[in-house]
Design a protein around this motif. Structure first.
Motif, short mmCIF file in Angstrom:
data_model
loop_
_atom_site.label_atom_id
_atom_site.label_comp_id
_atom_site.label_asym_id
_atom_site.label_seq_id
_atom_site.Cartn_x
_atom_site.Cartn_y
_atom_site.Cartn_z
N ILE A 8 0.85 -1.19 0.00
CA ILE A 8 0.00 0.00 0.00
C ILE A 8 0.89 1.25 0.00
O ILE A 8 0.59 2.23 -0.69
CB ILE A 8 -0.97 -0.03 1.20
N ILE A 9 1.99 1.19 0.74
CA ILE A 9 2.95 2.30 0.73
C ILE A 9 3.51 2.49 -0.68
O ILE A 9 3.63 3.63 -1.17
CB ILE A 9 4.09 2.05 1.75
N LEU A 10 3.84 1.40 -1.37
CA LEU A 10 4.37 1.52 -2.74
C LEU A 10 3.35 2.22 -3.65
O LEU A 10 3.71 3.11 -4.43
CB LEU A 10 4.73 0.14 -3.31
N HIS A 11 2.10 1.78 -3.56
CA HIS A 11 1.05 2.43 -4.37
C HIS A 11 0.92 3.90 -4.02
O HIS A 11 0.78 4.75 -4.90
CB HIS A 11 -0.31 1.74 -4.15
N TYR A 12 0.95 4.19 -2.73
CA TYR A 12 0.80 5.58 -2.28
C TYR A 12 1.92 6.46 -2.84
O TYR A 12 1.69 7.54 -3.36
CB TYR A 12 0.77 5.65 -0.75
N LEU A 13 3.16 5.97 -2.73
CA LEU A 13 4.30 6.75 -3.24
C LEU A 13 4.15 7.00 -4.74
O LEU A 13 4.41 8.10 -5.23
CB LEU A 13 5.62 6.02 -2.95
N ASP A 14 3.70 5.97 -5.44
CA ASP A 14 3.54 6.12 -6.89
C ASP A 14 2.47 7.14 -7.23
O ASP A 14 2.58 7.87 -8.20
CB ASP A 14 3.18 4.76 -7.50
N GLU A 15 1.39 7.16 -6.43
CA GLU A 15 0.27 8.06 -6.72
C GLU A 15 0.50 9.47 -6.19
O GLU A 15 0.09 10.44 -6.81
CB GLU A 15 -1.02 7.46 -6.15
N ALA A 16 1.18 9.58 -5.05
CA ALA A 16 1.43 10.91 -4.48
C ALA A 16 2.59 11.62 -5.18
O ALA A 16 2.66 12.84 -5.18
CB ALA A 16 1.70 10.81 -2.99
N PHE A 17 3.49 10.83 -5.78
CA PHE A 17 4.65 11.39 -6.46
C PHE A 17 4.72 10.83 -7.88
O PHE A 17 5.63 10.08 -8.22
CB PHE A 17 5.94 11.07 -5.69
N PRO A 18 3.75 11.21 -8.72
CA PRO A 18 3.64 10.58 -10.03
C PRO A 18 4.73 10.97 -11.03
O PRO A 18 4.97 10.24 -11.97
CB PRO A 18 2.26 11.06 -10.53
N SER A 19 5.38 12.09 -10.82
CA SER A 19 6.33 12.53 -11.83
C SER A 19 7.67 11.81 -11.77
O SER A 19 8.44 11.84 -12.72
CB SER A 19 6.57 14.03 -11.73
N SER A 20 7.96 11.14 -10.67
CA SER A 20 9.29 10.50 -10.57
C SER A 20 9.22 8.98 -10.69
O SER A 20 8.48 8.33 -9.97
CB SER A 20 9.93 10.88 -9.23
N ALA A 21 9.99 8.44 -11.61
CA ALA A 21 10.18 7.00 -11.81
C ALA A 21 8.96 6.16 -11.42
O ALA A 21 8.91 5.56 -10.35
CB ALA A 21 11.40 6.52 -11.02
#
Lengths: 237, 227
Positions: B75-88
């Motif tokens: 869930i943390i991985l998904h959150y990081l991807d969604e909250a910080f979409p511009s990076s990798a």
């Protein structure tokens, strides 16, 4: 038969009678306005179609969209939410990343801390059974508190967590009767009871909810098989 | 890392040094170039911060973003991807099917690897043999999912499924020693994938060396009185 060719539904859902996991997907598809065709499996005699499209788990539901398979019910629900997203269709997961994380958290809690011990508590024996029942009741208490006066886990409208919890709305009551294991005593978990009523009365949900009596007959017929499987699983621990 | 909490993103990670679940988050944060404050937790004596941030499970990892907790590693991985979409991106944007495939494999890793691995090193006799057989099946399934010619689970890009499994590559060595098999022999594609992952700075920096994992497990066995 009509003489006109009906276009084949682009979406097929491989399902089996009584599966709460397949039910989640049906509700998701209906919420997004996606027409679909059901392919009903006899899980005692799995079809080539199922085995070919879900070789890893060999279970239902499996969504077939333009010939490609998506497996695992909550993965499918997210897929449906994204692939069929339109401005006019409701969101199953909220838009905000933090709220999405919260919804995923509760779906995960329901799956691992609620549904798994619940199933085991129905069919296990002795000390193990007591332990699973205790764990489930504790989790039901947490969920009851989580609802805190909301109509659905998702708020005013059905959402991801409600679909994750669907087993508690219809299947739990039936299992309690068939297995003779009471987890929700009278007066316990009032918010959860109220939510269960809201859930099963929902207009979209009703279309793919299995009939209570048919479900009871189905579980009763498979009782011994569940008991021996759970006995094996407990021994392995 | 005194200044990290004051950095623009205000990210903190409550974690435990050898946890493969915590390492998933560390890898993702590094892949995305996100500075964060690492807060090692004493699991025998849980902090107020941990108990307050994850009252339901009382477990690490927990990501705190401007003080708001996100729990459960995937869930943390998904959150990081969604909250910080511009990076990798960990998940490919605009390809729902590819995203579903990545989630399927991350879920598979989550359901199977650690639980089976724990039985493999904890149990003896027939139950252990059973765990070894299951682990071989799991590893072969992952090997098959990679197939031939794919660099990572999703194709050319290192993504969610890779991050989910990468920390466990260090645990393969322990599984091999306790289980009496070789990943290289049984699952050559998976072994090659593990080598590729190990070359990434985010993985090399954050994953516990295999020998240390093995020693850690031996320590646990002594503590639990399993010889």
């Amino acid at each position: 038969m009509s003489s006109q060719q009906q276009p084949a539904a682009p979406v097929k859902l491989i399902t089996a009678f009584g599966s709460p996991f397949a039910h989640r997907v049906e509700v998701a598809l209906t919420l997004k306005g996606v027409p679909y065709e059901l392919v009903v499996e006899d899980l005692a005699n799995k079809s080539e179609l199922l085995l070919a499209h879900n070789p890893v788990h060999q279970s239902v539901p499996v969504l077939l969209h333009s010939g490609r398979a998506v497996c695992e019910s909550l993965v499918i629900v997210e897929y449906v939410d994204e692939a069929f997203h339109q401005a006019t269709a409701p969101r199953i997961l909220p838009a905000d990343p933090y709220h999405r994380a919260t919804a995923r958290f509760w779906a995960d809690f329901i799956a691992n801390k609620c549904l798994r011990p619940m199933w085991l508590s129905m069919w296990a024996e002795g000390e193990a059974q007591a332990r699973f029942a205790r764990e489930t009741k504790e989790s039901l208490g947490v969920l009851d508190a989580q609802l805190e006066g909301k109509r659905f886990f998702g708020g005013d409208a059905l959402g991801f967590v409600d679909l994750a919890a669907c087993t508690l709305a219809r299947w739990l009551g039936v299992l309690e009767e068939v297995a003779g294991v009471r987890l929700m005593a009278d007066g316990e978990y009032p918010a959860l009871r109220r939510w269960a009523k809201e859930y099963v009365s929902d207009e979209v949900v009703r279309r793919s909810l299995p009939d209570r009596d048919e479900l009871a007959a189905f579980f009763a017929a498979n009782k011994e098989r569940y008991r021996s499987r759970v006995r094996e699983a407990v021994q392995q621990q | 890392m005194a200044g990290a909490a004051k950095s623009g993103h205000q990210l903190q990670l409550l974690d435990f040094w050898v946890s493969p679940f915590g390492q998933r988050c560390r890898i993702a944060l590094d892949e995305k170039g996100l500075p964060y404050e690492y807060l090692e937790q004493d699991l025998a004596n849980k902090s107020e911060l941990l108990l307050r941030s994850n009252p339901v499970h009382k477990k690490i990892p927990v990501l705190l973003h401007a003080g708001r907790p996100v729990c459960e590693s995937l869930i943390i991985l998904h959150y990081l991807d969604e909250a910080f979409p511009s990076s990798a991106p960990l998940l490919p944007a605009g390809d729902a099917y590819a995203r579903a495939q990545a989630r399927f494999w991350a879920d598979y890793v989550d359901k199977k690897v650690y639980e089976c691995g724990t039985r493999l090193w904890k149990l003896k006799g027939e139950p252990q043999a059973q765990a070894v057989a299951e682990m071989l099946d799991i590893l072969r399934t992952l090997d098959g999912a990679l197939g031939d010619g794919r660099e990572f689970f999703g194709g050319a890009a290192f993504g969610l499924a890779d991050v989910a499994l990468a920390p466990f590559t260090s645990w393969f060595h322990a599984y091999e020693r306790f289980g009496g098999f070789s990943v290289e022999e049984e699952c050559p594609r998976l072994a090659a994938w593990a080598k590729r992952c190990a070359q990434r700075p985010s993985v090399a920096k954050n994953v516990t060396p295999p020998e240390k994992v093995y020693d850690f497990i031996c320590g646990l066995k002594k503590r639990f009185g399993i010889e």
